[in-house]
Design a protein around this motif. Structure first.
Motif, PDB file in Angstrom:
ATOM      1  N   GLY A 113       0.821  -1.180  -0.106  1.00  0.00           N
ATOM      2  CA  GLY A 113      -0.129  -0.006  -0.018  1.00  0.00           C
ATOM      3  C   GLY A 113       0.762   1.227  -0.003  1.00  0.00           C
TER       4      GLY A 113
ATOM      5  N   PRO B 261       0.496   5.416   0.496  1.00  0.00           N
ATOM      6  CA  PRO B 261      -0.365   6.867   0.679  1.00  0.00           C
ATOM      7  C   PRO B 261      -0.161   7.969   0.161  1.00  0.00           C
ATOM      8  CG  PRO B 261       1.310   6.611   2.282  1.00  0.00           C
ATOM      9  CD  PRO B 261       1.490   5.471   1.738  1.00  0.00           C
ATOM     10  N   TRP B 262      -1.217   8.737  -0.070  1.00  0.00           N
ATOM     11  CA  TRP B 262      -0.985  10.016  -0.876  1.00  0.00           C
ATOM     12  C   TRP B 262      -1.390  11.250   0.138  1.00  0.00           C
ATOM     13  CZ3 TRP B 262       1.786   8.912  -4.957  1.00  0.00           C
ATOM     14  CH2 TRP B 262       1.608   7.585  -5.447  1.00  0.00           C
TER      15      TRP B 262
ATOM     16  N   LYS C  37      -6.400   8.376  -0.651  1.00  0.00           N
ATOM     17  CA  LYS C  37      -5.443   8.254   0.861  1.00  0.00           C
ATOM     18  C   LYS C  37      -4.489   7.009   0.643  1.00  0.00           C
ATOM     19  CE  LYS C  37      -5.983   8.825   5.697  1.00  0.00           C
ATOM     20  NZ  LYS C  37      -6.850   8.641   6.969  1.00  0.00           N
ATOM     21  N   TRP C  38      -5.225   5.951   0.265  1.00  0.00           N
ATOM     22  CA  TRP C  38      -3.801   4.650   0.101  1.00  0.00           C
ATOM     23  C   TRP C  38      -4.472   4.265  -1.089  1.00  0.00           C
ATOM     24  CZ3 TRP C  38      -0.124   3.051   3.391  1.00  0.00           C
ATOM     25  CH2 TRP C  38      -0.110   3.532   4.625  1.00  0.00           C
ATOM     26  N   THR C  39      -3.243   3.535  -1.794  1.00  0.00           N
ATOM     27  CA  THR C  39      -3.650   2.894  -3.154  1.00  0.00           C
ATOM     28  C   THR C  39      -2.883   1.586  -2.945  1.00  0.00           C
ATOM     29  OG1 THR C  39      -3.498   4.771  -4.326  1.00  0.00           O
ATOM     30  CG2 THR C  39      -2.845   2.642  -5.576  1.00  0.00           C
TER      31      THR C  39
ATOM     32  N   SER D 181       7.985  -0.843   0.873  1.00  0.00           N
ATOM     33  CA  SER D 181       7.393  -0.007   1.697  1.00  0.00           C
ATOM     34  C   SER D 181       7.883   1.213   1.243  1.00  0.00           C
ATOM     35  CB  SER D 181       7.362  -0.240   3.264  1.00  0.00           C
ATOM     36  OG  SER D 181       6.914   0.478   3.831  1.00  0.00           O
TER      37      SER D 181
ATOM     38  N   MET E 234       5.983   8.819   4.793  1.00  0.00           N
ATOM     39  CA  MET E 234       4.501   8.622   5.684  1.00  0.00           C
ATOM     40  C   MET E 234       4.169   9.590   6.595  1.00  0.00           C
ATOM     41  SD  MET E 234       3.754   4.429   5.494  1.00  0.00           S
ATOM     42  CE  MET E 234       5.504   3.837   6.178  1.00  0.00           C
TER      43      MET E 234
ATOM     44  N   VAL F 269      -0.564   9.904   7.677  1.00  0.00           N
ATOM     45  CA  VAL F 269      -1.205   8.927   7.735  1.00  0.00           C
ATOM     46  C   VAL F 269      -1.205   8.163   9.303  1.00  0.00           C
ATOM     47  CG1 VAL F 269      -1.532   7.955   5.496  1.00  0.00           C
ATOM     48  CG2 VAL F 269       0.556   7.252   6.696  1.00  0.00           C
TER      49      VAL F 269
ATOM     50  N   TYR G 143      -3.155  -1.396   5.451  1.00  0.00           N
ATOM     51  CA  TYR G 143      -2.848  -0.281   4.424  1.00  0.00           C
ATOM     52  C   TYR G 143      -1.495  -0.602   3.884  1.00  0.00           C
ATOM     53  CZ  TYR G 143      -7.169   2.113   5.487  1.00  0.00           C
ATOM     54  OH  TYR G 143      -8.475   2.507   5.571  1.00  0.00           O
TER      55      TYR G 143
ATOM     56  N   ARG H 243     -12.469   3.416   3.681  1.00  0.00           N
ATOM     57  CA  ARG H 243     -12.211   2.339   2.315  1.00  0.00           C
ATOM     58  C   ARG H 243     -13.458   2.537   1.372  1.00  0.00           C
ATOM     59  NH1 ARG H 243     -11.913  -3.554   5.432  1.00  0.00           N
ATOM     60  NH2 ARG H 243     -11.823  -4.032   3.003  1.00  0.00           N
TER      61      ARG H 243
END
Length: 905
Positions: free
Chosen positions: A62, A64-65, A101-103, A496, A502, A507, A651, A717
């Motif tokens: 995962g 995050p953005w 938010k998470w991909t 990761s 992060m 997050v 995530y 989600r």
């Protein structure tokens, strides 16, 4: 000293100044504390461990953005040389404004790529080799480009066949279960029964182009009985010659008569090569390999020649039979062909390998060692199958069987519970000792700390998830390749985003930071954080916290007289997430980005989310408080099953099974109607809801932290409005209580999420309320939802919990009495100080931290080695408590992040 008495009127004014946001109905999402970005640069992806000699056909992670930065699910993956690689992505979570938010990110053949990978928004390239998935009414067909797989939608065989290059390499893949009605030594008549998988539902969860996931659900069946539900997921990647299997069982049997003595996955391997060209491999310790042929050509009285011997030893095709010396070729049929092999690990420190020619004949001892990696292989020059169980020795008893390798159809079984071991015994460990009333049970609690109640110490509903792998190989692997496959199964390569990134994105709340050794005192805090982690990491090894039902957990309390953890004393034994051990490890991973921390947290997440929670039956989906047995305590509570402990792993890895576990908790609060947590210690009128089926009593502490974590995560989600409204109604009605969080609890409407407004203005607090994720989830709620009244109520709690009696009296009308866990709650004071920008509160937080109430004095953990007759074997002992360590660790991490600038040098 500054007086921190806290009124609502003064807070609202301060809050408005800080947030700069108006109070919008119906509570529109705010950006408070989280920067909005219109663009984002590429994100570097780092290996947890450098892959080295570790093979992987594909991995998922995962990413995050920043809030507001990415709205389209299109991304580019680049190597350090600028070359693009194809990827598959999907949303895992959304920010309140709808941005990603998470991909989830899937990569094929990641260990073959050049290092320095980075991902950025943009239109990526399509893979040259597509993963092809075709779903039909009776089966799902998957073609990775290397192997072709048929997964059935009904019947007993999950996998019909797997082929490579037009040749069937594996067929008839099914689950197997053996059960007996009693344990050895307790019955003269033990009856055994065999069960096989019965498929009920098959779901294609992802269909490519790089990653496909097939979920198979069913039970184990024999005759008129179906039991032991399973959930099996198969994972495929484009261009892969392997598949990963995630296997979950949920125990629904009767502990008194269902004793599992074998549980695994079985398949058949067609063999065509000559017996002397059929090879067996097992991965032992380190880089060690057991390597033999079904019919050996070495060590004979007559020499077949060096070329023949070396070919067989190396696993290569031997020279043509016509080139063999006649005195060997004419007598091959006299050389025994060994068709059956077993690698058995029945304890964490010993494995054995044995073989025999066939059933009905004796076994030969072939090898011994300490810890096998749990990988096997059978095949020859025309191809074969490598197969393995992850965490093989850690999750003992485990076993790998190869049978009938001397025939054209060998059989392989990966045993998650080894038939060589004693049968699985899930019965409660004592007879109740007369505790047939609440008064007796509470009295007993005062001596062993065990919360017992008849019928509550059942294993019914607990689960276990295991990982297995299959590799279809075109020929017998050489030692380098076999070790690479083995290492990749034992510790799958994982990418990761960097901890720095992060942290920047924000997050998991803006309550954690990166390592900081800029002053002597900060350097000591970092050193002590490391010391505590290393101690528990070593305790797992020293105390052998391993086993099918135990691996991943740690113990709760220590017995210094016996120099052992209190494994046999009531509620002092297994920790079961008590006081947020899971959160401590995950926030420490975020802090450091270290692989060893990740792996320990990963094992704990797998364990606590499965074994410590009831997934079916009358207690589902609640968790069990700490006990000698993971499921033994009668306190079935949301604080153990909470999604707050699972979110990190989900995530970071996009793991579907953990996603299921979090979704399982959405309506968990309804179970409190049947199993009220305070039924033994409070007046029934407090939690009684029989007058309204839609109401349930829930506390604003450990209950609400789990409720909010489940609802907030589901909203992240899905972006669903219904779950968002339930969450916001709960927040709004807590804020509207006469004393906010200090009101203690109220009855919740299960349909709307709103709490009844209490009439009593009496303030109350529990030392446990905020130490099971409430601090962490409230920080995320406040960052993501613009509701000043809720923020006010939470900061009021943070300020006043550790405040003086005078301050509590002034703000609440009464003091809260002698509250416990002062050191752990220092992070709440730090949070309030950070939000209010209050230097005096920040300094108070550090005083509370260093005072060490119900925690640790500020000194290096005292760890020493025990040897001699006082202990069974040399091991470390420390002046530590798991409760104190988890809370100290969280307080240290969060105080450093929130008020680190106020810490004296």
């Amino acid at each position: 000293m500054k007086n921190h008495s806290f009124s609502r009127r003064s807070f609202i004014k301060t809050s408005a100044l800080l947030s700069g946001a108006s109070y919008l109905a119906p509570y529109a999402s705010a950006t408070q504390g989280i920067p909005i970005s219109s663009s984002v640069d590429s994100v570097a992806l780092d290996w947890l461990e450098q892959p080295g000699n570790s093979h992987s056909d594909g991995l998922t992670l995962g990413v995050p953005w920043p809030r507001g930065a990415v709205r389209e699910n299109n991304f580019i993956l680049k190597q350090k040389d600028g070359k693009q690689q194809p990827i598959q992505t999907w949303p895992l979570a959304y920010w309140p404004d709808g941005s990603l938010k998470w991909t989830g990110l899937a990569i094929a053949q990641p260990t073959a790529l050049d290092g320095g990978l980075s991902i950025a928004p943009g239109q990526g390239i399509q893979p040259q080799q597509l993963l092809k998935v075709e779903e039909k009414s009776s089966a799902i067909h998957i073609d990775t480009g290397i192997m072709q797989v048929q997964i059935n939608k009904s019947g007993s065989k999950l996998i019909e066949n797997i082929s490579r290059g037009g040749r069937t390499s594996l067929r008839n893949g099914r689950l197997v279960l053996s059960c007996q009605n009693a344990v050895e030594g307790e019955s003269e008549s033990i009856q055994k029964k065999e069960y096989s998988s019965a498929i009920s539902v098959v779901t294609l969860e992802q269909s490519g182009p790089i990653r496909a996931v097939v979920k198979v659900e069913g039970t184990h069946s024999s005759g008129d009985r179906e039991w032991l539900p399973f959930v099996v997921r198969f994972y495929f990647y484009a261009g892969a010659e392997s598949l990963r299997t995630l296997h979950t069982i949920i125990f629904d049997g009767e502990e008194e008569k269902d004793f599992i003595n074998g549980l695994g996955l079985r398949f058949e391997v067609p063999l065509e090569d000559e017996l002397y060209d059929r090879h067996i491999r097992f991965a032992g310790e380190g880089e060690g390999i057991f390597a033999e042929a079904v019919r050996g050509l070495t060590g004979l009285r007559r020499d077949p020649g060096e070329a023949v011997r070396q070919a067989q030893v190396q696993g290569k095709k031997t020279p043509a039979l016509a080139t063999f010396p006649e005195n060997v070729s004419s007598r091959l049929h006299y050389i025994p062909a060994f068709g059956d092999y077993t690698l058995s690990q029945t304890n964490p420190d010993g494995f054995s390998i044995r073989k025999r020619t066939k059933a009905g004949h004796s076994w030969l001892k072939s090898g011994f060692g300490k810890r096998a990696r749990g990988i096997g292989y059978i095949g020859g020059p025309q191809g074969g199958v490598a197969f393995g169980i992850r965490n093989f020795w850690q999750s003992y008893p485990a076993q790998l069987d190869i049978k009938n390798a001397q025939t054209d159809n060998a059989e392989v079984t990966m045993w998650l519970w080894a038939p060589d071991a004693p049968a699985m015994d899930l019965r409660f460990y004592h007879d109740g000792m007369g505790q047939d009333t609440y008064d007796k049970q509470l009295d007993a609690l005062n001596i062993t700390y065990e919360d017992y109640e008849p019928g509550f110490g059942t294993a019914k509903g607990v689960a276990r998830t295991s990982e297995m792998y299959l590799h279809l190989l075109k020929e017998t692997p050489d030692p380098t390749l076999f070790n690479s496959i083995s290492n990749g199964i034992a510790s799958p390569p994982q990418l990761s985003p960097a901890a720095e990134y992060m942290k920047q994105v924000g997050v998991f709340g803006r309550i954690w930071g990166l390592p900081d050794t800029s002053t002597p005192k900060k350097a000591l805090i970092e050193e002590y954080l490391e010391d505590h982690f290393q101690f528990y990491k070593q305790q797992v090894e020293d105390r052998h916290w391993y086993g099918f039902w135990d691996y991943g957990d740690v113990m709760h309390s220590y017995d210094y007289d016996r120099h052992t953890w209190r494994y046999d004393v009531g509620g002092f034994a297994w920790d079961n997430s008590e006081l947020s051990t899971d959160l401590w490890l995950w926030y420490y991973f975020l802090h450091t980005g270290r692989a060893d921390v990740f792996r320990m947290a990963e094992a704990m997440t797998r364990h606590t989310g499965e074994v410590d929670v009831h997934h079916l039956g009358k207690f589902a989906p609640l968790g069990s408080r700490h006990n000698v047995q993971h499921w033994g305590c009668s306190a079935k509570q949301l604080r153990i099953s909470t999604a707050a402990n699972r979110r990190f792993y989900y995530y970071l890895t996009a793991d579907e099974r953990v996603g299921d576990l979090m979704r399982e908790q959405i309506n968990a609060v309804a179970t409190l109607k049947k199993v009220p947590p305070t039924r033994k210690v409070s007046d029934k009128s407090t939690w009684e809801t029989e007058d309204n089926p839609n109401l349930v009593y829930a506390g604003f502490g450990t209950d609400y932290s789990a409720i909010a974590a489940a609802w907030f995560t589901e909203w992240e989600r899905t972006g669903g409005e219904e779950i968002k409204n339930r969450l916001m109604n709960s927040m709004r009605t807590i804020a509207a209580q006469p004393r906010g969080f200090f009101t203690g609890g109220s009855r919740m409407d299960l349909q709307t999420g709103a709490f009844e407004i209490q009439e009593s203005t009496r303030a109350t607090a529990s030392h446990l309320s905020a130490v099971f994720g409430l601090m962490e989830i409230c920080a995320e709620l406040i960052e993501n939802i613009d509701m000043p009244a809720f923020k006010e109520a939470w900061i009021q709690y943070c300020v006043l919990y550790n405040a003086s009696e005078e301050e509590q009296q002034e703000a609440l009308g009464r003091s809260l009495g002698k509250l416990n866990l002062g050191q752990g709650h220092s992070r709440l004071t730090a949070y309030a100080a950070n939000q209010l920008k209050d230097p005096a509160l920040a300094q108070r937080a550090w005083r509370e931290f260093f005072e060490g109430k119900a925690g640790y004095d500020f000194h290096k953990p005292v760890i020493h080695e025990l040897t001699g007759p006082a202990v069974l074997q040399p091991m470390e002992e420390g002046d530590v408590s798991t409760n104190a360590t988890a809370q100290w660790g969280l307080a240290a991490l969060q105080c450093m992040a929130l008020v680190g600038s106020y810490l004296e040098k």
